[in-house]
Motif scaffolding. Structure first.
Motif, PDB file in Angstrom:
ATOM      1  N   HIS A  91     -22.622 -11.292  15.019  1.00 42.04           N
ATOM      2  CA  HIS A  91     -21.736 -12.337  15.539  1.00 42.04           C
ATOM      3  C   HIS A  91     -21.007 -11.973  16.823  1.00 42.04           C
ATOM      4  O   HIS A  91     -20.222 -12.768  17.323  1.00 42.04           O
ATOM      5  CB  HIS A  91     -20.731 -12.814  14.472  1.00 42.04           C
ATOM      6  N   HIS A  92     -21.233 -10.770  17.351  1.00 36.49           N
ATOM      7  CA  HIS A  92     -20.754 -10.445  18.697  1.00 36.49           C
ATOM      8  C   HIS A  92     -21.935 -10.286  19.645  1.00 36.49           C
ATOM      9  O   HIS A  92     -21.750  -9.890  20.790  1.00 36.49           O
ATOM     10  CB  HIS A  92     -19.901  -9.172  18.687  1.00 36.49           C
TER      11      HIS A  92
ATOM     12  N   ASP B 186     -12.764 -10.931  23.554  1.00 29.08           N
ATOM     13  CA  ASP B 186     -12.428 -12.348  23.714  1.00 29.08           C
ATOM     14  C   ASP B 186     -13.639 -13.165  23.307  1.00 29.08           C
ATOM     15  O   ASP B 186     -14.729 -12.982  23.861  1.00 29.08           O
ATOM     16  CB  ASP B 186     -12.051 -12.646  25.172  1.00 29.08           C
ATOM     17  N   GLN B 187     -13.471 -14.042  22.339  1.00 28.19           N
ATOM     18  CA  GLN B 187     -14.570 -14.885  21.879  1.00 28.19           C
ATOM     19  C   GLN B 187     -14.336 -16.324  22.326  1.00 28.19           C
ATOM     20  O   GLN B 187     -13.251 -16.882  22.130  1.00 28.19           O
ATOM     21  CB  GLN B 187     -14.721 -14.806  20.362  1.00 28.19           C
ATOM     22  N   ARG B 188     -15.360 -16.923  22.919  1.00 28.75           N
ATOM     23  CA  ARG B 188     -15.276 -18.267  23.472  1.00 28.75           C
ATOM     24  C   ARG B 188     -16.353 -19.158  22.839  1.00 28.75           C
ATOM     25  O   ARG B 188     -17.476 -19.234  23.299  1.00 28.75           O
ATOM     26  CB  ARG B 188     -15.451 -18.222  24.994  1.00 28.75           C
ATOM     27  N   GLY B 189     -15.979 -19.806  21.755  1.00 29.65           N
ATOM     28  CA  GLY B 189     -16.907 -20.642  21.024  1.00 29.65           C
ATOM     29  C   GLY B 189     -17.384 -21.859  21.779  1.00 29.65           C
ATOM     30  O   GLY B 189     -18.407 -22.457  21.411  1.00 29.65           O
ATOM     31  N   GLU B 190     -16.678 -22.222  22.855  1.00 31.19           N
ATOM     32  CA  GLU B 190     -17.107 -23.397  23.620  1.00 31.19           C
ATOM     33  C   GLU B 190     -18.444 -23.166  24.319  1.00 31.19           C
ATOM     34  O   GLU B 190     -19.073 -24.118  24.794  1.00 31.19           O
ATOM     35  CB  GLU B 190     -16.051 -23.794  24.650  1.00 31.19           C
TER      36      GLU B 190
ATOM     37  N   THR C 239     -19.132 -13.863  23.405  1.00 29.31           N
ATOM     38  CA  THR C 239     -18.194 -12.768  23.199  1.00 29.31           C
ATOM     39  C   THR C 239     -18.142 -11.896  24.433  1.00 29.31           C
ATOM     40  O   THR C 239     -19.180 -11.562  25.005  1.00 29.31           O
ATOM     41  CB  THR C 239     -18.606 -11.912  21.995  1.00 29.31           C
TER      42      THR C 239
ATOM     43  N   ASP D 234     -21.017 -21.663  22.710  1.00 28.91           N
ATOM     44  CA  ASP D 234     -22.023 -21.466  21.680  1.00 28.91           C
ATOM     45  C   ASP D 234     -23.086 -22.551  21.782  1.00 28.91           C
ATOM     46  O   ASP D 234     -22.765 -23.732  21.924  1.00 28.91           O
ATOM     47  CB  ASP D 234     -21.376 -21.509  20.292  1.00 28.91           C
TER      48      ASP D 234
ATOM     49  N   GLY E 143     -22.697 -16.733  22.919  1.00 33.03           N
ATOM     50  CA  GLY E 143     -21.995 -17.319  21.775  1.00 33.03           C
ATOM     51  C   GLY E 143     -20.603 -17.882  22.003  1.00 33.03           C
ATOM     52  O   GLY E 143     -20.270 -18.863  21.395  1.00 33.03           O
TER      53      GLY E 143
ATOM     54  N   TYR F  24     -21.327 -21.872  31.464  1.00 36.14           N
ATOM     55  CA  TYR F  24     -21.250 -20.460  31.080  1.00 36.14           C
ATOM     56  C   TYR F  24     -21.377 -19.557  32.306  1.00 36.14           C
ATOM     57  O   TYR F  24     -20.603 -18.610  32.479  1.00 36.14           O
ATOM     58  CB  TYR F  24     -22.342 -20.142  30.068  1.00 36.14           C
TER      59      TYR F  24
ATOM     60  N   SER G 285     -21.150  -8.450  27.228  1.00 34.13           N
ATOM     61  CA  SER G 285     -20.934  -9.806  26.732  1.00 34.13           C
ATOM     62  C   SER G 285     -22.112 -10.198  25.852  1.00 34.13           C
ATOM     63  O   SER G 285     -23.218  -9.674  26.002  1.00 34.13           O
ATOM     64  CB  SER G 285     -20.787 -10.812  27.883  1.00 34.13           C
TER      65      SER G 285
END
Length: 310
Positions: free
Chosen positions: A112-113, A185-189, A302, A191, A300, A204, A297
């Motif tokens: 998940h990263h 820093d996770q940026r789900g936008e 991350t 994904d 997703g 992105y 990076s």
């Protein structure tokens, strides 16, 4: 303080030129020229005969301090970019444990990263070891994957994946390669499948430099360091041009970014920072006490960075 005890790599013997890889992927001549002339790619390493267990086992067996100390390895973590690596019920990681004499260790996968997973694995390994009552306990981190699907072979117009693998022994405290900070820093936008969503891809790509710089500076601030005090930057190996652009933006010397493996190996998923660490130490680019930054990076998306002291 979490420390790297040893790092080793395994590079499959076959080096395929990107033209051959592009032909298999159905890339146009323009796309292949983009990878070679603009992104600085030349070839990727692949192993057509071996499976994931072979790949990870070879990296671990290259660790000189491991033989004779298998009993000290309490945890084994596979930093994996792809959510699925093998068909059920096959478990490559447990196969590796049996080959290495580590069946007693607690083993699991970090996911998940994506391609920033090796930094998460190092952080998790350090936390587990800090809580372990045995001061001599070790953790083994494995990284590397097979390019067995189209999604596992390319990031559109950005990178081509290779099958380089790496392994690292980690201890709770050590004299060198100590972790000073970790920022993520996770940026789900972001994904989604970039290949199928041009608008997502453009958003992105526009946001990537600023987000990558922000997480690196967060790691620097946490460690009490600055760009001027960082001896080297060990990046993930997506391509050369993106890191050169970042260097121009932050004013960091591009010759202090270890980009050797981009043209020679390809983007090896979460193994990149360990591959580059092995290259940097092998070339004598780090002196005792030097601070260096690792950054990666993952789709997703991350963004992660660490400051370490050699």
């Amino acid at each position: 303080m979490t420390a790297l005890e040893a790092v080793a790599v395994h590079l499959p013997p076959v080096a395929e030129p990107i033209e051959l890889v592009g032909e298999r992927l159905g890339l146009t001549d323009r796309q292949i020229r983009l990878f070679r002339r603009f992104h600085g790619l030349d070839q990727v390493r692949v192993d057509h005969d071996g499976d994931l267990s072979d790949l990870l086992t070879a990296a671990a067996k290259a660790l000189a301090p491991l033989p004779g100390h298998e009993h000290r390895v309490k945890y084994v973590l596979h930093a994996r970019s792809l959510p699925i690596a093998a068909p059920y019920p096959h478990n490559p990681l447990h196969d590796v444990l049996g080959r290495l004499g580590l069946s007693h260790a607690r083993a699991f996968t970090i996911t998940h990263h994506a391609c920033a997973g090796s930094l998460l694995a190092l952080d998790v390994a350090g936390r587990l070891l800090a809580a372990d009552p045995d001061p001599e306990a070790l953790a083994l981190i494995l990284a590397g994957e097979k390019t067995f699907t189209r999604d596992a072979r390319t990031v559109p117009d950005t990178a081509l994946f290779g099958e380089g693998a790496a392994a690292a022994l980690v201890r709770a405290e050590g004299e060198h390669d100590r972790v000073l900070s970790y920022a993520v820093d996770q940026r789900g936008e972001f994904d989604g499948r970039l290949a199928d969503d041009p608008d997502l891809m453009q958003r992105y790509q526009r946001s990537y430099p600023e987000l990558m710089i922000a997480v690196m500076e967060a790691a620097l601030n946490e460690a009490g360091e600055s760009w001027e005090s960082i001896r080297l930057l060990l990046p993930h190996n997506v391509n050369q041009i993106s890191w050169k652009r970042i260097c121009r933006q932050i004013g960091y010397p591009p010759e202090q970014v270890v980009l050797d493996n981009v043209p020679a190996v390809g983007h090896s998923f979460a193994a990149d920072i360990l591959l580059n660490h092995h290259t940097a130490t092998g070339r004598g680019l780090l002196r005792r006490g030097d601070r260096y930054l690792v950054a990666a990076s993952g789709l997703g998306a991350t963004f992660a960075a660490m400051v370490l002291q050699h």
